[in-house]
Design an enzyme around this catalytic site. Structure first.
Site, PDB file in Angstrom:
ATOM      1  N   ASP A  31     -16.221 -17.964   1.153  1.00 24.41           N
ATOM      2  CA  ASP A  31     -16.135 -18.364   2.570  1.00 24.41           C
ATOM      3  C   ASP A  31     -16.122 -17.100   3.442  1.00 24.41           C
ATOM      4  OD1 ASP A  31     -16.135 -20.158   4.653  1.00 24.41           O
ATOM      5  OD2 ASP A  31     -14.029 -20.726   4.452  1.00 24.41           O
ATOM      6  N   ARG A  53      -7.673 -26.309  -0.969  1.00 21.92           N
ATOM      7  CA  ARG A  53      -6.912 -26.028   0.260  1.00 21.92           C
ATOM      8  C   ARG A  53      -5.597 -26.813   0.337  1.00 21.92           C
ATOM      9  NH1 ARG A  53     -10.297 -23.240   4.288  1.00 21.92           N
ATOM     10  NH2 ARG A  53     -10.336 -21.225   3.241  1.00 21.92           N
ATOM     11  N   HIS A  80     -13.707 -26.078  -0.392  1.00 21.05           N
ATOM     12  CA  HIS A  80     -12.286 -25.939  -0.015  1.00 21.05           C
ATOM     13  C   HIS A  80     -11.412 -26.938  -0.778  1.00 21.05           C
ATOM     14  CE1 HIS A  80     -14.217 -23.698   3.090  1.00 21.05           C
ATOM     15  NE2 HIS A  80     -14.426 -24.699   3.911  1.00 21.05           N
ATOM     16  N   HIS A 105     -17.652 -29.506   3.878  1.00 25.29           N
ATOM     17  CA  HIS A 105     -16.369 -28.853   4.160  1.00 25.29           C
ATOM     18  C   HIS A 105     -15.286 -29.933   4.194  1.00 25.29           C
ATOM     19  CE1 HIS A 105     -13.496 -26.594   6.888  1.00 25.29           C
ATOM     20  NE2 HIS A 105     -13.221 -27.843   7.221  1.00 25.29           N
TER      21      HIS A 105
HETATM   22 ZN    ZN Z   1     -15.513 -24.691   5.670  1.00 26.24          ZN
END
Ligand code: ZN
Length: 376
Positions: free
Chosen positions: A284, A226, A223, A194
């Site tokens: 997710d 992100r 991610h 992550h």
């Molecule tokens: Zn995560």
């Protein structure tokens, strides 16, 4: 009972043209243009005007529920199989997240087995956000070698204030241990990592490569969309032989805060020379979607949904002109390969009969087959 799906345009995920598919015993038995078995009892399904594609493989779902970052009332509920199947997801990889105190691997495994009973293919990861690892048996190696449903480790948090701020030596030890256990068990033992918002991004994983010779392919960083700056780090990572996972679920607040929509991020990464076959998208699902202020205080919280994955594929293809086979690859063949799930993520004789019939124009899900059974 045998099922014959007729005259659909098949993407396996590579384009295979208009074909008839015979499925039975949970598997794809035959793929052929004029196939019409005579004398066999069949359920016939007219696939004319529809696309037939592999069921989606979702690399990160908090199947036993996630969240908790806004106190106990913000814990999210466990995944229901119908929510995944409706969204075209036929395989899920379940993981713990931030909360490995009120959430346990025993519960995670029980949720995976319950999902299997309801027709969903489900596996789980050992570990959680934090090091030292939380495991089922007390040992990562034992988990991977002795428990069939455990196929990897994660999601271990780096570059995030919620992680345990591991150093490269600690991370490298996890990857090495997962690799050895994978060899013993015939699994890939991939480590899902992550990535949080902190600017160092993938730096620790690069350090693991330099100092401990851990190849980038041991990890699957998730991610990666992100933050724009993090997505920009993907090019070098792909060039070095790594893969990246994009997160489909998002909020308006997260997008205006710098997140890059997964459909757009996929289009951008596929334009890189090493992009194809190294990019996955996950939902997710059931995670909380927390927003924090500059001092790390929670300001709002939402829940990630399973249908975000299909929506990301639709946006990639219909909005960002990603060729359908490449968009499908990121949610079928590539994640199946990265997790070592033979039989998943492709349409071929002998593969599992996990299939989606999609509307040709909108890519909406019209029917879902998992283990050969129609589910809608
Ligand atoms: Zn995560």
């Amino acid at each position: 009972m045998l099922t014959l799906i007729e005259n659909a345009e098949v993407f396996g995920p590579e384009p295979l043209g208009s074909k008839n598919l015979l499925i039975g015993g949970g598997q794809i038995l035959a793929v052929d243009a004029g196939l019409d078995p005579i004398g066999l009892p069949l359920v016939r399904v007219d696939g004319s005007g529809m696309l037939l594609v592999p069921g989606f493989v979702d690399s990160l779902v908090h199947i036993s529920g996630g969240g908790g970052e806004g106190g106990f009332t913000s814990r999210t509920r466990p995944l229901q199989a119908r929510d995944a199947l409706r969204a075209g997801v036929t395989t899920v990889i379940g993981a713990l997240g931030t909360d490995d105190v009120t959430r346990s691997h025993a519960d995670l495994l029980a949720c995976a087995y319950a999902l299997r009973e309801q027709g969903l293919a489900a596996w789980v990861l050992s570990g959680s956000y934090h090091l030292p690892l939380r495991t089922v048996t007390g040992s990562l190696r034992d988990d991977l070698v002795l428990i069939e449903a455990v196929i990897g480790v994660g999601e271990i948090a780096i570059a995030d204030h919620r992680g345990s701020q591991p150093n490269a030596a600690e991370l490298a030890r996890v990857a090495a241990e997962a690799g050895v256990a994978g060899l013993l068990a015939g699994k890939r033992g991939t480590v899902l990592v992550h990535l949080g918002d902190q600017p160092e991004g993938l730096a620790l994983l690069w350090q693991c490569r330099r100092q401990y010779r851990i190849h980038p392919s041991r990890w699957l960083p998730t991610h990666m969309n992100r933050q724009r700056a993090l997505l920009d780090q993907a090019a070098d990572w792909l060039a070095a032989g790594g893969a990246v996972d994009l997160t489909a679920s998002t909020t308006e607040a997260m997008l205006s805060d710098g997140e890059v929509d997964a459909g757009l991020a996929l289009a951008e990464l596929l334009a890189l020379p090493q992009g194809a076959g190294r990019i996955t998208i996950s939902s997710d699902g059931q995670a909380s979607l927390p927003q924090f202020d500059a001092e790390g205080r929670l300001t709002s919280i939402g829940v990630a949904t399973m249908d975000s994955l299909l929506a990301a594929v639709q946006r990639a293809v219909l909005g960002h002109r990603v060729p359908l086979p490449l968009a499908l690859d990121a949610v079928t063949a590539t994640p199946a390969r990265l997790w070592g799930l033979a039989g998943k993520g492709r349409i071929a004789v002998g593969a599992d009969a996990d299939l989606l019939l999609l509307d040709r124009d909108t890519l909406a899900v019209r029917q879902v087959y998992s283990a050969g059974q129609a589910r809608l």
